[in-house]
Write a protein that holds these residues in place. Structure first.
Motif, PDB file in Angstrom:
ATOM      1  N   SER A  33      48.005  34.774  71.690  1.00  0.00           N
ATOM      2  CA  SER A  33      48.443  34.340  73.017  1.00  0.00           C
ATOM      3  C   SER A  33      49.234  33.045  72.957  1.00  0.00           C
ATOM      4  N   SER A  34      48.724  32.051  72.230  1.00  0.00           N
ATOM      5  CA  SER A  34      49.405  30.770  72.123  1.00  0.00           C
ATOM      6  C   SER A  34      48.900  30.038  70.894  1.00  0.00           C
ATOM      7  N   VAL A  35      49.666  29.018  70.491  1.00  0.00           N
ATOM      8  CA  VAL A  35      49.322  28.276  69.274  1.00  0.00           C
ATOM      9  C   VAL A  35      49.675  26.800  69.459  1.00  0.00           C
ATOM     10  N   ALA A  36      48.898  25.924  68.802  1.00  0.00           N
ATOM     11  CA  ALA A  36      49.178  24.490  68.764  1.00  0.00           C
ATOM     12  C   ALA A  36      48.822  24.001  67.364  1.00  0.00           C
ATOM     13  N   ILE A  37      49.573  23.051  66.861  1.00  0.00           N
ATOM     14  CA  ILE A  37      49.350  22.512  65.521  1.00  0.00           C
ATOM     15  C   ILE A  37      49.163  21.009  65.641  1.00  0.00           C
ATOM     16  N   ASP A  38      48.053  20.509  65.062  1.00  0.00           N
ATOM     17  CA  ASP A  38      47.803  19.067  65.156  1.00  0.00           C
ATOM     18  C   ASP A  38      48.614  18.307  64.112  1.00  0.00           C
ATOM     19  N   ASP A  39      48.504  16.971  64.110  1.00  0.00           N
ATOM     20  CA  ASP A  39      49.282  16.127  63.206  1.00  0.00           C
ATOM     21  C   ASP A  39      48.957  16.364  61.734  1.00  0.00           C
ATOM     22  N   ASN A  40      47.791  16.942  61.436  1.00  0.00           N
ATOM     23  CA  ASN A  40      47.406  17.231  60.057  1.00  0.00           C
ATOM     24  C   ASN A  40      47.835  18.626  59.618  1.00  0.00           C
ATOM     25  N   GLY A  41      48.462  19.390  60.523  1.00  0.00           N
ATOM     26  CA  GLY A  41      48.909  20.733  60.191  1.00  0.00           C
ATOM     27  C   GLY A  41      47.875  21.817  60.452  1.00  0.00           C
ATOM     28  N   THR A  42      46.760  21.462  61.074  1.00  0.00           N
ATOM     29  CA  THR A  42      45.729  22.449  61.386  1.00  0.00           C
ATOM     30  C   THR A  42      46.192  23.290  62.564  1.00  0.00           C
ATOM     31  N   VAL A  43      46.040  24.605  62.430  1.00  0.00           N
ATOM     32  CA  VAL A  43      46.513  25.548  63.436  1.00  0.00           C
ATOM     33  C   VAL A  43      45.366  25.934  64.364  1.00  0.00           C
ATOM     34  N   TYR A  44      45.602  25.774  65.661  1.00  0.00           N
ATOM     35  CA  TYR A  44      44.679  26.222  66.705  1.00  0.00           C
ATOM     36  C   TYR A  44      45.394  27.331  67.463  1.00  0.00           C
ATOM     37  N   PHE A  45      44.646  28.352  67.857  1.00  0.00           N
ATOM     38  CA  PHE A  45      45.296  29.457  68.553  1.00  0.00           C
ATOM     39  C   PHE A  45      44.329  30.160  69.491  1.00  0.00           C
ATOM     40  N   THR A  46      44.904  30.961  70.374  1.00  0.00           N
ATOM     41  CA  THR A  46      44.106  31.806  71.259  1.00  0.00           C
ATOM     42  C   THR A  46      44.589  33.233  71.097  1.00  0.00           C
ATOM     43  N   GLU A  47      43.677  34.150  71.273  1.00  0.00           N
ATOM     44  CA  GLU A  47      44.031  35.559  71.331  1.00  0.00           C
ATOM     45  C   GLU A  47      43.250  36.198  72.474  1.00  0.00           C
ATOM     46  N   ASN A  48      43.635  35.760  73.695  1.00  0.00           N
ATOM     47  CA  ASN A  48      43.012  36.253  74.934  1.00  0.00           C
ATOM     48  C   ASN A  48      41.520  35.976  74.983  1.00  0.00           C
ATOM     49  N   GLY A  49      41.136  34.755  74.720  1.00  0.00           N
ATOM     50  CA  GLY A  49      39.728  34.385  74.755  1.00  0.00           C
ATOM     51  C   GLY A  49      39.540  32.955  74.329  1.00  0.00           C
ATOM     52  N   PRO A  50      38.421  32.676  73.638  1.00  0.00           N
ATOM     53  CA  PRO A  50      38.129  31.292  73.253  1.00  0.00           C
ATOM     54  C   PRO A  50      39.141  30.732  72.260  1.00  0.00           C
ATOM     55  N   LEU A  51      39.182  29.408  72.210  1.00  0.00           N
ATOM     56  CA  LEU A  51      40.022  28.711  71.248  1.00  0.00           C
ATOM     57  C   LEU A  51      39.513  29.003  69.841  1.00  0.00           C
ATOM     58  N   ARG A  52      40.452  29.128  68.905  1.00  0.00           N
ATOM     59  CA  ARG A  52      40.126  29.366  67.493  1.00  0.00           C
ATOM     60  C   ARG A  52      40.920  28.395  66.628  1.00  0.00           C
ATOM     61  N   ARG A  53      40.313  28.032  65.477  1.00  0.00           N
ATOM     62  CA  ARG A  53      40.985  27.142  64.532  1.00  0.00           C
ATOM     63  C   ARG A  53      41.045  27.838  63.176  1.00  0.00           C
ATOM     64  N   LEU A  54      42.210  27.820  62.564  1.00  0.00           N
ATOM     65  CA  LEU A  54      42.360  28.344  61.218  1.00  0.00           C
ATOM     66  C   LEU A  54      41.992  27.244  60.240  1.00  0.00           C
ATOM     67  N   ASN A  55      40.945  27.463  59.461  1.00  0.00           N
ATOM     68  CA  ASN A  55      40.475  26.460  58.503  1.00  0.00           C
ATOM     69  C   ASN A  55      41.261  26.545  57.199  1.00  0.00           C
ATOM     70  N   ALA A  56      41.218  25.489  56.408  1.00  0.00           N
ATOM     71  CA  ALA A  56      41.960  25.412  55.152  1.00  0.00           C
ATOM     72  C   ALA A  56      41.583  26.533  54.182  1.00  0.00           C
TER      73      ALA A  56
END
Length: 119
Positions: A11-34
């Protein structure tokens, strides 16, 4: 590059200053870990991610059709601010958001727009 095996469309994505990817796929927030695993932030329904606050990088902003969401990643605390018909929002250089909302004015017979600043 990491492949995400999603059960729904992204659904949407945001990337923090450290390059960590946060995203949604029609529900709760998710974070892609290293390590390629995904952390799910239960009890959140951020809607469409806008991005990280430019003054406080632990705050992630999002919007729904009726307002904006503010997620403090330090405490994983999610709050929703109702604003009415929310169209778009952008992060501000000094921190916070500028939010474009609108409502129908029956007296004027037209849609009236507003810009609200949240900090």
């Amino acid at each position: 590059m990491t492949k995400l095996d999603l059960t729904n469309s992204l659904s949407s994505v945001a990337i923090d200053d450290n390059g960590t990817v946060y995203f949604t796929e029609n529900g709760p927030l998710r974070r892609l870990n290293a390590d390629g695993t995904v952390t799910i932030f239960n009890d959140t329904n951020p809607g469409t991610l806008i991005g990280f606050d430019r003054k406080n990088p632990t705050i992630l902003w999002s919007f729904h059709s009726d307002g904006v969401g503010r997620l403090d990643l330090n405490g994983s605390k999610f709050s929703h601010v109702s604003l009415g018909n929310t169209n778009r929002a952008v992060t501000l250089a000094g921190g916070g958001l500028a939010v474009l909302t609108s409502e129908f004015s029956p007296n004027d017979g037209m849609e009236v727009g507003f810009v609200t600043t949240l900090r």
